[in-house]
Structure formats: C-alpha cells, structure tokens
Write a protein that holds these residues in place. Structure first.
Motif, PDB file in Angstrom:
ATOM      1  N   TYR A 272     -24.974  28.105  -0.535  1.00  0.00           N
ATOM      2  CA  TYR A 272     -25.173  28.377  -1.963  1.00  0.00           C
ATOM      3  C   TYR A 272     -26.499  27.786  -2.443  1.00  0.00           C
ATOM      4  O   TYR A 272     -27.225  28.403  -3.230  1.00  0.00           O
ATOM      5  CB  TYR A 272     -24.040  27.794  -2.814  1.00  0.00           C
ATOM      6  N   ILE A 273     -26.798  26.566  -1.996  1.00  0.00           N
ATOM      7  CA  ILE A 273     -28.066  25.924  -2.367  1.00  0.00           C
ATOM      8  C   ILE A 273     -29.235  26.790  -1.908  1.00  0.00           C
ATOM      9  O   ILE A 273     -30.171  27.047  -2.676  1.00  0.00           O
ATOM     10  CB  ILE A 273     -28.166  24.500  -1.771  1.00  0.00           C
ATOM     11  N   LEU A 274     -29.166  27.246  -0.666  1.00  0.00           N
ATOM     12  CA  LEU A 274     -30.262  28.047  -0.123  1.00  0.00           C
ATOM     13  C   LEU A 274     -30.363  29.412  -0.781  1.00  0.00           C
ATOM     14  O   LEU A 274     -31.437  29.822  -1.232  1.00  0.00           O
ATOM     15  CB  LEU A 274     -30.106  28.209   1.394  1.00  0.00           C
ATOM     16  N   GLU A 275     -29.243  30.129  -0.830  1.00  0.00           N
ATOM     17  CA  GLU A 275     -29.281  31.497  -1.351  1.00  0.00           C
ATOM     18  C   GLU A 275     -29.506  31.540  -2.857  1.00  0.00           C
ATOM     19  O   GLU A 275     -30.370  32.273  -3.340  1.00  0.00           O
ATOM     20  CB  GLU A 275     -27.980  32.228  -1.026  1.00  0.00           C
ATOM     21  N   PHE A 276     -28.700  30.803  -3.585  1.00  0.00           N
ATOM     22  CA  PHE A 276     -28.747  30.897  -5.040  1.00  0.00           C
ATOM     23  C   PHE A 276     -29.890  30.074  -5.638  1.00  0.00           C
ATOM     24  O   PHE A 276     -30.790  30.613  -6.272  1.00  0.00           O
ATOM     25  CB  PHE A 276     -27.404  30.486  -5.659  1.00  0.00           C
ATOM     26  N   ALA A 277     -29.840  28.749  -5.420  1.00  0.00           N
ATOM     27  CA  ALA A 277     -30.838  27.889  -6.071  1.00  0.00           C
ATOM     28  C   ALA A 277     -32.249  28.189  -5.565  1.00  0.00           C
ATOM     29  O   ALA A 277     -33.152  28.478  -6.349  1.00  0.00           O
ATOM     30  CB  ALA A 277     -30.491  26.418  -5.855  1.00  0.00           C
ATOM     31  N   PHE A 278     -32.443  28.134  -4.247  1.00  0.00           N
ATOM     32  CA  PHE A 278     -33.789  28.287  -3.707  1.00  0.00           C
ATOM     33  C   PHE A 278     -34.154  29.732  -3.384  1.00  0.00           C
ATOM     34  O   PHE A 278     -35.330  30.090  -3.378  1.00  0.00           O
ATOM     35  CB  PHE A 278     -33.984  27.380  -2.484  1.00  0.00           C
ATOM     36  N   GLY A 279     -33.172  30.584  -3.127  1.00  0.00           N
ATOM     37  CA  GLY A 279     -33.450  31.988  -2.828  1.00  0.00           C
ATOM     38  C   GLY A 279     -33.576  32.849  -4.061  1.00  0.00           C
ATOM     39  O   GLY A 279     -34.408  33.756  -4.110  1.00  0.00           O
ATOM     40  N   ASP A 280     -32.748  32.599  -5.065  1.00  0.00           N
ATOM     41  CA  ASP A 280     -32.772  33.399  -6.295  1.00  0.00           C
ATOM     42  C   ASP A 280     -33.560  32.710  -7.417  1.00  0.00           C
ATOM     43  O   ASP A 280     -34.528  33.260  -7.925  1.00  0.00           O
ATOM     44  CB  ASP A 280     -31.343  33.672  -6.805  1.00  0.00           C
ATOM     45  N   ILE A 281     -33.140  31.520  -7.802  1.00  0.00           N
ATOM     46  CA  ILE A 281     -33.717  30.852  -8.969  1.00  0.00           C
ATOM     47  C   ILE A 281     -35.174  30.442  -8.728  1.00  0.00           C
ATOM     48  O   ILE A 281     -36.067  30.794  -9.493  1.00  0.00           O
ATOM     49  CB  ILE A 281     -32.875  29.624  -9.388  1.00  0.00           C
ATOM     50  N   TYR A 282     -35.419  29.685  -7.672  1.00  0.00           N
ATOM     51  CA  TYR A 282     -36.787  29.225  -7.413  1.00  0.00           C
ATOM     52  C   TYR A 282     -37.732  30.371  -7.067  1.00  0.00           C
ATOM     53  O   TYR A 282     -38.941  30.243  -7.199  1.00  0.00           O
ATOM     54  CB  TYR A 282     -36.810  28.196  -6.274  1.00  0.00           C
ATOM     55  N   GLU A 283     -37.214  31.486  -6.648  1.00  0.00           N
ATOM     56  CA  GLU A 283     -38.053  32.615  -6.237  1.00  0.00           C
ATOM     57  C   GLU A 283     -38.619  33.390  -7.424  1.00  0.00           C
ATOM     58  O   GLU A 283     -39.627  34.078  -7.299  1.00  0.00           O
ATOM     59  CB  GLU A 283     -37.261  33.556  -5.319  1.00  0.00           C
ATOM     60  N   LYS A 284     -38.011  33.273  -8.586  1.00  0.00           N
ATOM     61  CA  LYS A 284     -38.521  33.983  -9.765  1.00  0.00           C
ATOM     62  C   LYS A 284     -39.920  33.490 -10.091  1.00  0.00           C
ATOM     63  O   LYS A 284     -40.222  32.306  -9.945  1.00  0.00           O
ATOM     64  CB  LYS A 284     -37.573  33.771 -10.942  1.00  0.00           C
ATOM     65  N   ASP A 285     -40.775  34.397 -10.543  1.00  0.00           N
ATOM     66  CA  ASP A 285     -42.174  34.016 -10.749  1.00  0.00           C
ATOM     67  C   ASP A 285     -42.528  33.636 -12.184  1.00  0.00           C
ATOM     68  O   ASP A 285     -43.685  33.423 -12.501  1.00  0.00           O
ATOM     69  CB  ASP A 285     -43.109  35.105 -10.232  1.00  0.00           C
ATOM     70  N   THR A 286     -41.544  33.483 -13.052  1.00  0.00           N
ATOM     71  CA  THR A 286     -41.815  33.111 -14.441  1.00  0.00           C
ATOM     72  C   THR A 286     -42.326  31.678 -14.543  1.00  0.00           C
ATOM     73  O   THR A 286     -43.199  31.384 -15.359  1.00  0.00           O
ATOM     74  CB  THR A 286     -40.547  33.277 -15.303  1.00  0.00           C
ATOM     75  N   LEU A 287     -41.772  30.783 -13.743  1.00  0.00           N
ATOM     76  CA  LEU A 287     -42.201  29.384 -13.711  1.00  0.00           C
ATOM     77  C   LEU A 287     -42.723  29.057 -12.318  1.00  0.00           C
ATOM     78  O   LEU A 287     -42.229  29.579 -11.317  1.00  0.00           O
ATOM     79  CB  LEU A 287     -41.028  28.447 -14.026  1.00  0.00           C
TER      80      LEU A 287
END
Length: 125
Positions: A38-53
């Motif tokens: 979940y940490i890899l897929e959701f936090a770092f794969g989905d959230i951190y991957e967004k380019d807004t920040l």
C-alpha cells in the motif's frame, strides 16, 4: 496497472527516502506485506507521482504532518532524511518545525527538533 504503480512507487521511494524507505518495506515483508505494498502503490505510486507538487514540497508537508501528530519518531527519521535527499536544508527543516509552534505547541516541536538533530548528527551535517 498494478505492476506499473508498484514499480513507480519503488522508484519514487528510492529517490526520496533511499535506503531508509527500502528498510521500512523490507521490515514489513515479514509481518505485514500488504501494508508495504500500500505504501508503495498508493503513497509513492499514486500520491507522490502527481505533478502538482514537487517532491520537495511534499516532504515539507509530510514532516509537518508527522510533527503535528506526535509519537511518529520512526516516520520522522525516514522523512527528515527524505527531505534532505530532495534538497531541503537542515535550516529549512528547523524553520518548518519552528513555524509550527503557534499551531501545535512547544512539546511536539521540541520532539521533532530533537529527532532532526539525531538525523543531522547521523548524516554528519
């Protein structure tokens, strides 16, 4: 899609948290592998991957959020290191924490500063 999120999450985790992040995932493998995924897929794969920040902005938000929760020493260690890895200076980290005093109080800020001090000493900064 699953493999792409996992792969991107691992790439982002390595870029931000380096070995400390990898150790967290490895530690979870023996007891709670789903949480690591979940940490890899959701936090770092989905959230951190967004380019807004940027990663830099995200790490400032992360260390601030962890400070406000209190009792997050292990996570603060990982993310203070991550902050340094993405170009946030030790002075900026301390200023971020200091800025939180009026909102969360001295005890939580002092605890976070002491954790930062440990990280800085470990990294010989």
């Amino acid at each position: 899609m699953y493999d792409k999120r996992l792969e991107q999450g691992m790439k982002n985790l390595k870029a931000i948290d380096g070995e400390a992040g990898e150790r967290v995932i490895q530690t979870l493998e023996g007891i709670a592998p789903d949480v690591g995924r979940y940490i890899l897929e959701f936090a770092f794969g989905d959230i951190y991957e967004k380019d807004t920040l940027s990663f830099r902005e995200r790490e400032i938000i992360t260390i601030t959020s962890l400070l406000t929760q209190g009792d997050t020493k292990n996570q603060l260690i990982v993310h203070i290191n991550g902050s340094l890895n993405v170009g946030i200076t030790k002075e900026e980290i301390i200023e971020v924490f200091t800025h939180c005093i009026p909102y969360v109080g001295f005890p939580k800020v002092l605890n976070a500063i002491m954790i930062a001090k440990e990280v800085f000493e470990t990294r010989k900064l």
